[in-house]
Scaffold this active site. Structure first.
Site, mmCIF file in Angstrom:
data_model
loop_
_atom_site.group_PDB
_atom_site.id
_atom_site.type_symbol
_atom_site.label_atom_id
_atom_site.label_comp_id
_atom_site.label_asym_id
_atom_site.label_seq_id
_atom_site.Cartn_x
_atom_site.Cartn_y
_atom_site.Cartn_z
ATOM 1 N N CYS A 113 -54.302 -17.747 -37.884
ATOM 2 C CA CYS A 113 -54.448 -16.203 -37.912
ATOM 3 C C CYS A 113 -55.742 -15.811 -37.365
ATOM 4 O O CYS A 113 -55.964 -14.405 -36.991
ATOM 5 C CB CYS A 113 -54.083 -15.779 -39.131
ATOM 6 S SG CYS A 113 -52.265 -16.022 -39.307
ATOM 7 N N HIS A 248 -56.099 -8.158 -39.070
ATOM 8 C CA HIS A 248 -54.859 -9.180 -39.165
ATOM 9 C C HIS A 248 -53.746 -8.584 -39.853
ATOM 10 O O HIS A 248 -53.949 -8.045 -40.920
ATOM 11 C CB HIS A 248 -55.247 -10.398 -39.521
ATOM 12 C CG HIS A 248 -54.264 -11.411 -39.434
ATOM 13 N ND1 HIS A 248 -53.258 -11.547 -38.530
ATOM 14 C CD2 HIS A 248 -53.647 -12.251 -40.496
ATOM 15 C CE1 HIS A 248 -52.585 -12.493 -38.869
ATOM 16 N NE2 HIS A 248 -52.595 -12.814 -39.980
ATOM 17 N N ASN A 278 -46.307 -10.527 -38.698
ATOM 18 C CA ASN A 278 -47.361 -11.285 -38.561
ATOM 19 C C ASN A 278 -47.610 -12.019 -37.371
ATOM 20 O O ASN A 278 -46.486 -13.163 -37.162
ATOM 21 C CB ASN A 278 -47.721 -12.048 -39.755
ATOM 22 C CG ASN A 278 -49.035 -13.046 -39.900
ATOM 23 O OD1 ASN A 278 -49.545 -13.171 -38.829
ATOM 24 N ND2 ASN A 278 -49.155 -13.591 -40.958
HETATM 25 O O1 UT7 Z 1 -51.330 -14.720 -41.761
HETATM 26 C C1 UT7 Z 1 -52.058 -15.565 -42.697
HETATM 27 C C2 UT7 Z 1 -52.191 -14.807 -44.081
HETATM 28 N N1 UT7 Z 1 -50.863 -14.746 -44.401
HETATM 29 C C3 UT7 Z 1 -50.976 -13.640 -45.453
HETATM 30 O O2 UT7 Z 1 -51.926 -13.258 -45.770
HETATM 31 C C4 UT7 Z 1 -49.552 -13.619 -46.383
HETATM 32 C C5 UT7 Z 1 -49.968 -13.300 -48.039
HETATM 33 N N2 UT7 Z 1 -48.915 -13.274 -48.939
HETATM 34 C C6 UT7 Z 1 -48.326 -12.301 -48.809
HETATM 35 O O3 UT7 Z 1 -48.285 -11.530 -47.815
HETATM 36 C C7 UT7 Z 1 -47.054 -11.995 -49.844
HETATM 37 O O4 UT7 Z 1 -47.546 -12.810 -51.192
HETATM 38 C C8 UT7 Z 1 -45.790 -12.451 -49.804
HETATM 39 C C9 UT7 Z 1 -44.990 -11.243 -48.772
HETATM 40 C C10 UT7 Z 1 -45.764 -13.771 -48.827
HETATM 41 C C11 UT7 Z 1 -44.788 -12.747 -50.908
HETATM 42 O O5 UT7 Z 1 -45.155 -11.430 -51.712
HETATM 43 P P1 UT7 Z 1 -45.272 -11.539 -53.149
HETATM 44 O O6 UT7 Z 1 -45.310 -10.175 -53.953
HETATM 45 O O7 UT7 Z 1 -46.429 -12.208 -53.365
HETATM 46 O O8 UT7 Z 1 -44.050 -12.260 -53.733
HETATM 47 P P2 UT7 Z 1 -43.821 -13.509 -54.505
HETATM 48 O O9 UT7 Z 1 -44.278 -14.763 -53.753
HETATM 49 O O10 UT7 Z 1 -44.628 -13.697 -55.743
HETATM 50 O O11 UT7 Z 1 -42.501 -13.632 -54.801
HETATM 51 C C12 UT7 Z 1 -41.665 -12.583 -55.558
HETATM 52 C C13 UT7 Z 1 -40.229 -13.029 -55.812
HETATM 53 C C14 UT7 Z 1 -39.910 -14.421 -55.992
HETATM 54 O O12 UT7 Z 1 -38.653 -14.577 -57.052
HETATM 55 P P3 UT7 Z 1 -38.932 -15.034 -58.554
HETATM 56 O O13 UT7 Z 1 -39.691 -16.201 -58.592
HETATM 57 O O14 UT7 Z 1 -39.854 -13.911 -58.947
HETATM 58 O O15 UT7 Z 1 -37.848 -14.613 -58.938
HETATM 59 C C15 UT7 Z 1 -39.370 -14.881 -54.673
HETATM 60 O O16 UT7 Z 1 -38.542 -15.941 -54.742
HETATM 61 O O17 UT7 Z 1 -39.589 -12.551 -54.532
HETATM 62 C C16 UT7 Z 1 -38.797 -13.751 -53.939
HETATM 63 N N3 UT7 Z 1 -38.855 -13.744 -52.626
HETATM 64 C C17 UT7 Z 1 -37.776 -13.062 -51.730
HETATM 65 N N4 UT7 Z 1 -36.805 -12.012 -52.156
HETATM 66 C C18 UT7 Z 1 -36.152 -11.567 -51.360
HETATM 67 C C19 UT7 Z 1 -39.690 -14.236 -51.707
HETATM 68 N N5 UT7 Z 1 -39.300 -14.126 -50.604
HETATM 69 C C20 UT7 Z 1 -38.254 -13.317 -50.438
HETATM 70 C C21 UT7 Z 1 -37.541 -12.659 -49.570
HETATM 71 N N6 UT7 Z 1 -36.315 -11.946 -49.947
HETATM 72 N N7 UT7 Z 1 -37.783 -12.925 -48.430
#
Ligand code: UT7
Length: 321
Positions: A113, A248, A278
């Site tokens: 990225c 980004h 992204n």
């Molecule tokens: O390009 C390189 C750089 N990349 C980035 O900068 C990405 C950085 N990270 C992020 O943008 C965020 O961490 C994400 C968008 C990937 C995830 O958001 P989050 O608020 O950190 O969510 P999380 O990973 O803590 O997940 C929260 C909940 C989980 O469920 P439980 O364990 O709380 O029951 C996940 O299983 O959301 C669930 N979850 C989803 N639910 C519905 C994860 N993906 C999904 C989904 N739809 N697509």
């Protein structure tokens, strides 16, 4: 002194646009979750005839046209990608051939990225030596081809596309246009937070993207705010004098948090994550082209580019546009 001046920008997106609702029909997710957690509403996904190379070529053609030069005026192509058309040769050489450039220097840069920021610094260094005169710097990706379409934690986040700029080495005064500063970093200890589980030398396969999103998120805000501050310091520009930040486009919450940390007004941040998702190395030049073509980014503006991604790698550039 010689500075690298941006004389044209261009971008290209695959024809097919995919909504969150369409993805929700395939994996256990919802429009509401994706919008609330990321700000993403749409992404473009490459069809069978669209590749990193074809998207890069289309973006490059538009940048060359905007610069008002002929393709044969280009003597350097640096293409950032983590999804090349082939393991080798470099996709940059495919772009060269498609543009009808018979001789130039052409190679790919792999920094995921942050790839476009890495490519900008490499091209800038080569132009400032005076050996090269006009560079095409491209970020192009087809991440749809390395996504695990059954993994809802990653497949909803990414899209395909390409962006390009023409950089020209020009003799300028101290207060003239051009790239004022670039600053790059890498920390390979974090390889396992964002990677692809395959490769020519290990599995002999292409592999699929794996990410521990929450951990990446934490590092992203800290690293991006720090590297922007560093690059502004090198350029001797105050945060108040920044006209545009072109980040980004990984997550709207990262864009907001980073701008807040630097005390930058939200209106100065160019946001395309809602419509492009992204696109890895393509996301900064795609967003820059949107900002230029809709009339926001104008000649003379102070523009900060920033990105962070797998490795980890991260970086920023300050440009008097
Ligand atoms: O390009 C390189 C750089 N990349 C980035 O900068 C990405 C950085 N990270 C992020 O943008 C965020 O961490 C994400 C968008 C990937 C995830 O958001 P989050 O608020 O950190 O969510 P999380 O990973 O803590 O997940 C929260 C909940 C989980 O469920 P439980 O364990 O709380 O029951 C996940 O299983 O959301 C669930 N979850 C989803 N639910 C519905 C994860 N993906 C999904 C989904 N739809 N697509």
């Amino acid at each position: 002194m010689i500075r690298s001046v941006v004389t044209g920008t261009g971008s290209a997106l695959p024809a097919r646009r995919v909504s969150n609702a369409e993805l929700a029909a395939q994996v256990d997710t919802s429009d509401e979750w994706i919008v609330e957690r990321t700000g993403i509403r749409f992404r473009h996904i490459a069809g069978p005839d669209e590749t990193t190379g074809t998207l890069a070529t289309d973006a490059a053609r538009r940048a060359i046209e905007a610069a008002g030069i002929a393709a044969t005026d280009i003597d350097l192509i640096v293409l950032a990608t983590a999804t090349p058309d082939q393991t080798f040769p470099a996709t940059a050489t495919k772009v060269q051939a498609a543009l009808g450039i018979l001789d130039c220097v052409a190679f790919d840069v792999a920094a995921v990225c942050s790839g476009f920021l890495y490519a900008v610094q490499v091209a800038d260094s080569m132009l400032r030596t005076g050996v090269h005169r006009r560079a095409l710097v491209i970020g192009a990706e087809t991440f749809s081809r390395i996504l695990d379409w059954e993994d809802r934690t990653t497949c909803v986040l990414f899209g395909d596309g390409a962006g390009a700029i023409v950089l020209e080495g020009q003799e300028v005064e101290q207060d003239g246009r051009g790239i004022l500063a670039t600053k790059l970093h890498a920390d390979g200890r974090y390889n396992d937070l964002l990677y692809v589980d395959g490769g020519p030398s290990t599995t002999g396969t292409v592999g699929k993207l794996r990410m521990k999103g929450r951990e990446v998120f934490r590092h992203a805000v800290t690293n991006l705010a720090a590297v922007m501050t560093e690059s502004l310091g090198i350029a001797g520009i105050a945060a108040d004098d920044v006209d545009w930040v072109v980040p980004h486009q990984a997550n709207a919450r990262i864009l907001d948090a980073t701008a807040r940390k630097l005390g930058l007004a939200p209106e100065t941040v160019i946001v395309t994550v809602d419509r492009h998702a992204n696109t890895s190395a393509a996301s900064v030049p795609l967003a820059l082209d949107v900002g230029v073509r809709d009339g926001r980014v104008k000649q003379g503006d102070i523009v900060v580019l920033e990105a962070m991604g797998g490795g980890f790698t991260w970086g920023a550039a300050v440009i008097r546009f």
